[in-house]
Design an enzyme around this catalytic site. Structure first.
Site, PDB file in Angstrom:
ATOM      1  N   HIS A 190       4.286  19.471   9.762  1.00  0.00           N
ATOM      2  CA  HIS A 190       5.216  18.350   9.874  1.00  0.00           C
ATOM      3  C   HIS A 190       4.632  17.078   9.280  1.00  0.00           C
ATOM      4  O   HIS A 190       3.467  16.757   9.498  1.00  0.00           O
ATOM      5  CB  HIS A 190       5.562  18.099  11.341  1.00  0.00           C
ATOM      6  CG  HIS A 190       6.721  18.906  11.818  1.00  0.00           C
ATOM      7  ND1 HIS A 190       7.971  18.801  11.266  1.00  0.00           N
ATOM      8  CD2 HIS A 190       6.837  19.827  12.801  1.00  0.00           C
ATOM      9  CE1 HIS A 190       8.807  19.621  11.884  1.00  0.00           C
ATOM     10  NE2 HIS A 190       8.133  20.267  12.815  1.00  0.00           N
ATOM     11  N   CYS A 259       7.304  17.770   4.070  1.00  0.00           N
ATOM     12  CA  CYS A 259       8.521  17.183   3.526  1.00  0.00           C
ATOM     13  C   CYS A 259       8.247  15.778   2.987  1.00  0.00           C
ATOM     14  O   CYS A 259       7.315  15.104   3.389  1.00  0.00           O
ATOM     15  CB  CYS A 259       9.627  17.144   4.571  1.00  0.00           C
ATOM     16  SG  CYS A 259       9.218  16.253   6.058  1.00  0.00           S
TER      17      CYS A 259
END
Lengths: 291, 60
Positions: A190, A259
């Site tokens: 993450h 991301c």
């Protein structure tokens, strides 16, 4: 008693500041008002008027039109919705990190315990790890990152627990393990929320060390190149010889995916590295972790 | 809604505000513990993996 107190209060106030002369005359009327107040409810006319006014107010409250009631309900609904959304932001940006750090810390210490009990040996095949099972610890000293690595990149099983996921083929591409003769050890983590292990992975510079600790060895990688953004469908970045990395022949590589831009899922940020040292646990920690 | 709740809480103003505080905390707990974790995967944030099936199938 109440009559005495204001005077005794007024005296010392008057004494040090002779400038405030006009104060006592102001005090007197308020004193009188205060003394009269308790008598008011007893006297009949004031009480009746008060009661009549209260009754009128109650009647008016009862007679709220549907329009007013509906407007009020909608207003309350929006206020509630806004509060819930703010709470959701707090949950995402703060609470998920608290939970994930706790879970990741627990997973890391569990790993340590199991390694200590298992004793020395050789690292085993990837097939022996079930999805969600932790099998290594990732260190990025330059970013002060330490996170357990688990098999698979499932959100619920791995990533949302603050761990880094190894692409292991569960519904996605499968990649090599650090101890494989050659291949690409690909990881996902993450960027934001849930422990955000890869928050600052974009700050890695070529030469920065990435260390993977397993049951039996420390594998040290060196960051080599970075792809600032690519399509989420671009799986070739985790190929055995990753496309776009600059590597041309098979070797022992590491790939970190996360991301980008932050707080979105529009693109993926990719960081590559190549192995520079394989150090058995018996020889102690690698230099990258010691300094 | 809120005035209605306030009117139906027992006790004086202090007791009422105490009960209201407990109610608010209970609601926040329920949101953090059950509602938000349920809602999170339904929202398009925080996909970090690459996948050959594109955006939609980016690993759950």
């Amino acid at each position: 008693m109440t009559a005495l107190r204001p005077e005794s209060d007024a005296r010392p106030r008057e004494a040090p500041t002779p400038v405030s002369r006009p104060l006592p005359p102001e005090d007197r009327p308020t004193m009188q008002l205060r003394r009269i107040e308790p008598e008011q409810p007893v006297t009949a006319p004031g009480g009746r008027a008060e009661r009549r006014r209260a009754a009128q107010r109650a009647a008016r409250a009862r007679k709220d039109s549907w329009g007013v009631i509906a407007t009020r309900a909608v207003g309350e609904l929006f206020i509630t919705l806004g509060t819930v959304l703010l709470l959701f932001v707090a949950y995402q940006l703060w609470w998920t990190n608290v939970i994930a750090h706790r879970q990741a810390g627990g997973a890391a210490s569990d790993l340590r315990d199991s390694w200590a009990n298992a004793g020395a040996g050789h690292d085993r095949d990837a097939g022996e790890f079930s999805p969600g099972q932790g099998f290594a610890i990732l260190y990025i000293p330059a970013l002060d990152v330490k996170a357990p690595i688990a098999q698979g990149v499932g959100k619920h099983q791995v990533l949302d627990r603050g761990m880094v996921g190894h692409y292991a083929g569960d519904g996605g591409p499968a990649t090599a393990m650090p101890w494989d003769r050659q291949g690409n050890f690909a990881l996902a983590g993450h960027r934001n929320t849930h422990g955000e292990p890869f928050r600052y992975v974009n700050r890695l510079k070529p030469g920065d060390k990435i260390v993977v600790e397993t049951a039996n060895a420390f594998y040290t990688y060196e960051m080599t190149s970075r792809l600032d953004q690519t399509s989420p469908a671009n799986v070739r970045v985790i190929d055995p010889v990753p496309a776009g990395s600059g590597f041309t022949r098979p070797g022992r590589y590491i790939t970190l995916t996360t991301c980008t831009p932050e707080f979105t899922s529009t693109y993926r940020l990719i960081v590559w590295g190549k192995m520079v040292e394989e150090r058995p646990r018996s020889k102690g920690k690698p230099d990258a972790l010691v300094s | 809604m809120y005035p209605w709740i306030w009117r139906h809480l027992p006790g004086n103003a202090w007791v009422k505000s105490l009960i209201a505080l407990v109610l608010v905390l209970a609601v926040v707990y329920a949101l953090f513990q059950y509602v938000f974790p349920w809602a999170e995967p339904l929202l398009p944030f925080n996909d970090v993996t690459v996948d050959n099936n594109g955006m939609q199938a980016v690993t759950p």
